[in-house]
Design a protein around this motif. Structure first.
Motif, PDB file in Angstrom:
ATOM      1  N   SER A 140      34.799  11.508   3.365  1.00 12.33           N
ATOM      2  CA  SER A 140      36.086  12.180   3.556  1.00 12.33           C
ATOM      3  C   SER A 140      37.135  11.143   3.956  1.00 12.33           C
ATOM      4  O   SER A 140      36.937  10.383   4.910  1.00 12.33           O
ATOM      5  N   GLN A 141      38.240  11.104   3.209  1.00 15.50           N
ATOM      6  CA  GLN A 141      39.321  10.184   3.540  1.00 15.50           C
ATOM      7  C   GLN A 141      39.983  10.600   4.866  1.00 15.50           C
ATOM      8  O   GLN A 141      39.869  11.752   5.288  1.00 15.50           O
ATOM      9  N   PRO A 142      40.688   9.692   5.522  1.00 18.37           N
ATOM     10  CA  PRO A 142      41.371  10.043   6.773  1.00 18.37           C
ATOM     11  C   PRO A 142      42.276  11.264   6.592  1.00 18.37           C
ATOM     12  O   PRO A 142      43.034  11.352   5.623  1.00 18.37           O
ATOM     13  N   GLY A 143      42.159  12.207   7.520  1.00 25.24           N
ATOM     14  CA  GLY A 143      42.958  13.415   7.442  1.00 25.24           C
ATOM     15  C   GLY A 143      42.318  14.516   6.620  1.00 25.24           C
ATOM     16  O   GLY A 143      42.858  15.617   6.528  1.00 25.24           O
ATOM     17  N   PHE A 144      41.162  14.247   6.016  1.00 23.87           N
ATOM     18  CA  PHE A 144      40.425  15.238   5.232  1.00 23.87           C
ATOM     19  C   PHE A 144      39.096  15.521   5.920  1.00 23.87           C
ATOM     20  O   PHE A 144      38.494  14.625   6.534  1.00 23.87           O
ATOM     21  N   GLY A 145      38.610  16.761   5.783  1.00 24.71           N
ATOM     22  CA  GLY A 145      37.335  17.114   6.390  1.00 24.71           C
ATOM     23  C   GLY A 145      37.329  16.806   7.873  1.00 24.71           C
ATOM     24  O   GLY A 145      38.294  17.085   8.579  1.00 24.71           O
ATOM     25  N   ALA A 146      36.242  16.224   8.331  1.00 21.69           N
ATOM     26  CA  ALA A 146      36.117  15.879   9.749  1.00 21.69           C
ATOM     27  C   ALA A 146      36.471  14.423  10.039  1.00 21.69           C
ATOM     28  O   ALA A 146      36.231  13.936  11.146  1.00 21.69           O
ATOM     29  N   GLY A 164      41.461   9.097 -13.424  1.00 19.16           N
ATOM     30  CA  GLY A 164      42.800   9.602 -13.137  1.00 19.16           C
ATOM     31  C   GLY A 164      43.538   8.868 -12.040  1.00 19.16           C
ATOM     32  O   GLY A 164      44.312   9.465 -11.295  1.00 19.16           O
ATOM     33  N   GLY A 165      43.334   7.555 -11.951  1.00 22.69           N
ATOM     34  CA  GLY A 165      43.967   6.784 -10.886  1.00 22.69           C
ATOM     35  C   GLY A 165      45.248   6.097 -11.320  1.00 22.69           C
ATOM     36  O   GLY A 165      45.566   6.038 -12.509  1.00 22.69           O
ATOM     37  N   VAL A 166      45.986   5.588 -10.340  1.00 19.94           N
ATOM     38  CA  VAL A 166      47.114   4.700 -10.624  1.00 19.94           C
ATOM     39  C   VAL A 166      46.815   3.351  -9.980  1.00 19.94           C
ATOM     40  O   VAL A 166      46.226   3.281  -8.906  1.00 19.94           O
ATOM     41  N   TYR A 167      47.208   2.306 -10.636  1.00 23.42           N
ATOM     42  CA  TYR A 167      46.844   0.962 -10.211  1.00 23.42           C
ATOM     43  C   TYR A 167      48.073   0.091  -9.995  1.00 23.42           C
ATOM     44  O   TYR A 167      47.954  -1.072  -9.622  1.00 23.42           O
ATOM     45  N   ASP A 168      49.245   0.676 -10.227  1.00 27.23           N
ATOM     46  CA  ASP A 168      50.547   0.074  -9.906  1.00 27.23           C
ATOM     47  C   ASP A 168      51.352   1.189  -9.253  1.00 27.23           C
ATOM     48  O   ASP A 168      52.016   1.972  -9.938  1.00 27.23           O
ATOM     49  N   LEU A 221      28.611   6.594  -4.230  1.00 27.98           N
ATOM     50  CA  LEU A 221      29.507   7.136  -3.209  1.00 27.98           C
ATOM     51  C   LEU A 221      30.729   7.723  -3.900  1.00 27.98           C
ATOM     52  O   LEU A 221      31.452   7.016  -4.602  1.00 27.98           O
ATOM     53  N   PHE A 222      30.952   9.019  -3.687  1.00 28.49           N
ATOM     54  CA  PHE A 222      32.106   9.712  -4.252  1.00 28.49           C
ATOM     55  C   PHE A 222      33.287   9.670  -3.284  1.00 28.49           C
ATOM     56  O   PHE A 222      33.120   9.882  -2.075  1.00 28.49           O
ATOM     57  N   VAL A 223      34.477   9.422  -3.835  1.00 32.94           N
ATOM     58  CA  VAL A 223      35.715   9.464  -3.050  1.00 32.94           C
ATOM     59  C   VAL A 223      36.638  10.473  -3.725  1.00 32.94           C
ATOM     60  O   VAL A 223      37.052  10.287  -4.870  1.00 32.94           O
ATOM     61  N   HIS A 224      36.944  11.540  -3.020  1.00 31.37           N
ATOM     62  CA  HIS A 224      37.646  12.698  -3.572  1.00 31.37           C
ATOM     63  C   HIS A 224      39.130  12.424  -3.830  1.00 31.37           C
ATOM     64  O   HIS A 224      39.698  11.433  -3.388  1.00 31.37           O
ATOM     65  N   GLY A 225      39.741  13.383  -4.518  1.00 36.17           N
ATOM     66  CA  GLY A 225      41.173  13.338  -4.777  1.00 36.17           C
ATOM     67  C   GLY A 225      41.957  14.152  -3.768  1.00 36.17           C
ATOM     68  O   GLY A 225      41.521  14.356  -2.635  1.00 36.17           O
ATOM     69  N   ASN A 226      43.117  14.657  -4.193  1.00 36.86           N
ATOM     70  CA  ASN A 226      44.050  15.317  -3.283  1.00 36.86           C
ATOM     71  C   ASN A 226      43.579  16.691  -2.809  1.00 36.86           C
ATOM     72  O   ASN A 226      43.889  17.128  -1.728  1.00 36.86           O
ATOM     73  N   TYR A 258      32.603   5.689  -6.845  1.00 34.44           N
ATOM     74  CA  TYR A 258      33.196   6.595  -7.836  1.00 34.44           C
ATOM     75  C   TYR A 258      34.387   7.310  -7.194  1.00 34.44           C
ATOM     76  O   TYR A 258      34.223   8.188  -6.365  1.00 34.44           O
ATOM     77  N   GLY A 259      35.605   6.926  -7.602  1.00 35.42           N
ATOM     78  CA  GLY A 259      36.809   7.516  -7.040  1.00 35.42           C
ATOM     79  C   GLY A 259      37.573   8.342  -8.050  1.00 35.42           C
ATOM     80  O   GLY A 259      37.701   7.956  -9.218  1.00 35.42           O
ATOM     81  N   ASN A 260      38.091   9.477  -7.597  1.00 36.60           N
ATOM     82  CA  ASN A 260      38.858  10.371  -8.453  1.00 36.60           C
ATOM     83  C   ASN A 260      40.288  10.512  -7.930  1.00 36.60           C
ATOM     84  O   ASN A 260      40.494  10.735  -6.740  1.00 36.60           O
ATOM     85  N   SER A 261      41.282  10.365  -8.826  1.00 33.07           N
ATOM     86  CA  SER A 261      42.687  10.566  -8.488  1.00 33.07           C
ATOM     87  C   SER A 261      43.096   9.622  -7.349  1.00 33.07           C
ATOM     88  O   SER A 261      42.978   8.417  -7.486  1.00 33.07           O
ATOM     89  N   ARG A 262      43.563  10.150  -6.212  1.00 33.04           N
ATOM     90  CA  ARG A 262      43.916   9.236  -5.125  1.00 33.04           C
ATOM     91  C   ARG A 262      42.671   8.502  -4.622  1.00 33.04           C
ATOM     92  O   ARG A 262      42.781   7.384  -4.102  1.00 33.04           O
ATOM     93  N   GLY A 263      41.502   9.094  -4.808  1.00 31.87           N
ATOM     94  CA  GLY A 263      40.270   8.390  -4.479  1.00 31.87           C
ATOM     95  C   GLY A 263      40.046   7.180  -5.370  1.00 31.87           C
ATOM     96  O   GLY A 263      39.445   6.185  -4.954  1.00 31.87           O
ATOM     97  N   ALA A 264      40.543   7.250  -6.609  1.00 29.17           N
ATOM     98  CA  ALA A 264      40.446   6.111  -7.525  1.00 29.17           C
ATOM     99  C   ALA A 264      41.389   4.994  -7.103  1.00 29.17           C
ATOM    100  O   ALA A 264      41.056   3.809  -7.203  1.00 29.17           O
ATOM    101  N   VAL A 265      42.573   5.364  -6.636  1.00 33.21           N
ATOM    102  CA  VAL A 265      43.539   4.366  -6.154  1.00 33.21           C
ATOM    103  C   VAL A 265      42.915   3.556  -5.024  1.00 33.21           C
ATOM    104  O   VAL A 265      42.936   2.311  -5.026  1.00 33.21           O
ATOM    105  N   ALA A 266      42.339   4.271  -4.048  1.00 36.77           N
ATOM    106  CA  ALA A 266      41.747   3.596  -2.893  1.00 36.77           C
ATOM    107  C   ALA A 266      40.483   2.831  -3.279  1.00 36.77           C
ATOM    108  O   ALA A 266      40.258   1.707  -2.807  1.00 36.77           O
ATOM    109  N   SER A 267      39.654   3.422  -4.146  1.00 38.61           N
ATOM    110  CA  SER A 267      38.391   2.775  -4.528  1.00 38.61           C
ATOM    111  C   SER A 267      38.628   1.486  -5.300  1.00 38.61           C
ATOM    112  O   SER A 267      37.885   0.507  -5.143  1.00 38.61           O
ATOM    113  N   ALA A 268      39.656   1.475  -6.140  1.00 42.61           N
ATOM    114  CA  ALA A 268      39.984   0.251  -6.872  1.00 42.61           C
ATOM    115  C   ALA A 268      40.346  -0.867  -5.900  1.00 42.61           C
ATOM    116  O   ALA A 268      39.957  -2.028  -6.090  1.00 42.61           O
ATOM    117  N   MET A 269      41.084  -0.511  -4.841  1.00 42.57           N
ATOM    118  CA  MET A 269      41.436  -1.520  -3.838  1.00 42.57           C
ATOM    119  C   MET A 269      40.211  -1.952  -3.038  1.00 42.57           C
ATOM    120  O   MET A 269      40.063  -3.129  -2.688  1.00 42.57           O
TER     121      MET A 269
END
Length: 251
Positions: free
Chosen positions: A70-76, A139-143, A33-38, A113-124
């Motif tokens: 698609s994260q909330p506010g993205f796509g449909a 390319g995520g942030v974890y703090d 499952l892919f989770v996109h970035g910004n 598999y999360g990228n950028s802000r998708g990585a932030v959310a996927s880690a959580m």
């Protein structure tokens, strides 16, 4: 060519989550499952992985089901966006639950598999869904508090608007402080010269996971926030080939 299907699923609170999916075959196998970035303000959501060929490519080469949410506010997907917070995490979890119910998916062999802000959310999400086969974060942030203090004014404003800057808001989006809840093997990919997410974020998270006994590998690559595909591809290929290797039965 395998068919890409679009699904609109209920998040559990009446709000919609968009998911795109490609099945390699009807036989039960793993899933990613892919989770996109910004996405630079395009708000394509999961369709990005359809348009760039990722879903078909991963599904065909690995013989698995490949999906993108698609994260909330993205796509449909219904919004608003909450910058990787509880609503975004809930949407990803609902997508994982949908995949687990598919006849073509072995629910014990799902990679997130999360990228950028998708990585932030996927880690959580990995702190809450502990039976994932593996997680891949690029390319995520974890703090998030630390990232907020050192980020551009534009990113600070986005975090303020979408998430808020209370202690709880930062903690709800900072997997570094929940690393003891992660059980899944983790692959971290990060650019040495990333000006949006400092490489020390990945280094600190990797060290925290290792202390908890989580199998983790960190690859720091010669790039910025957008990682060079020629560097990423062989790492992903080796990792996913092993993770999705056919299960052999010993007689």
């Amino acid at each position: 060519m395998p068919e890409v299907t679009q699904h609109i699923i209920d998040r559990g609170d009446g709000l919609r989550v968009e998911l795109f999916q490609v099945r390699a075959s009807d036989e039960q196998n793993g899933a990613i499952l892919f989770v996109h970035g910004n996405q630079g303000g395009l708000f394509l959501g999961g369709r990005e992985a359809v348009d760039d060929g990722s879903l078909v490519r991963f599904s065909s080469r690995l013989g698995i089901t490949a999906a993108a949410v698609s994260q909330p506010g993205f796509g449909a997907s219904d919004g608003p966006s909450d910058f990787c917070g509880p609503a975004t995490q809930k949407s990803i979890i609902s997508a994982l639950d949908f995949l687990k119910q598919q006849p073509s998916v072995d629910p014990t062999r799902i990679v997130l598999y999360g990228n950028s802000r998708g990585a932030v959310a996927s880690a959580m999400v990995a702190t809450k869904v502990v039976d994932l086969k593996a997680i891949i974060l690029t390319g995520g942030v974890y703090d998030l508090r630390d990232a907020y203090k050192n980020s551009s004014r534009g990113l600070q404003q986005a975090i303020q608007k979408e998430a808020g800057i209370s202690d709880k808001n930062f903690l709800d989006r900072s997997a570094l402080y929940h690393s003891h809840d992660i059980k899944s093997e983790t692959l971290l990919l990060h650019g040495k010269y990333d000006d949006r997410a400092s490489v020390d974020q990945a280094e600190r998270f990797s060290e925290a996971l290792a202390r908890e006994g989580v199998p983790v590998s960190l690859h720091t690559l010669e790039g910025g926030h957008r990682l060079p595909r020629e560097q990423v591809a062989p790492i992903l290929r080796d990792f996913l080939t092993r993770v999705f290797a056919p299960i052999t039965t010993v007689h």
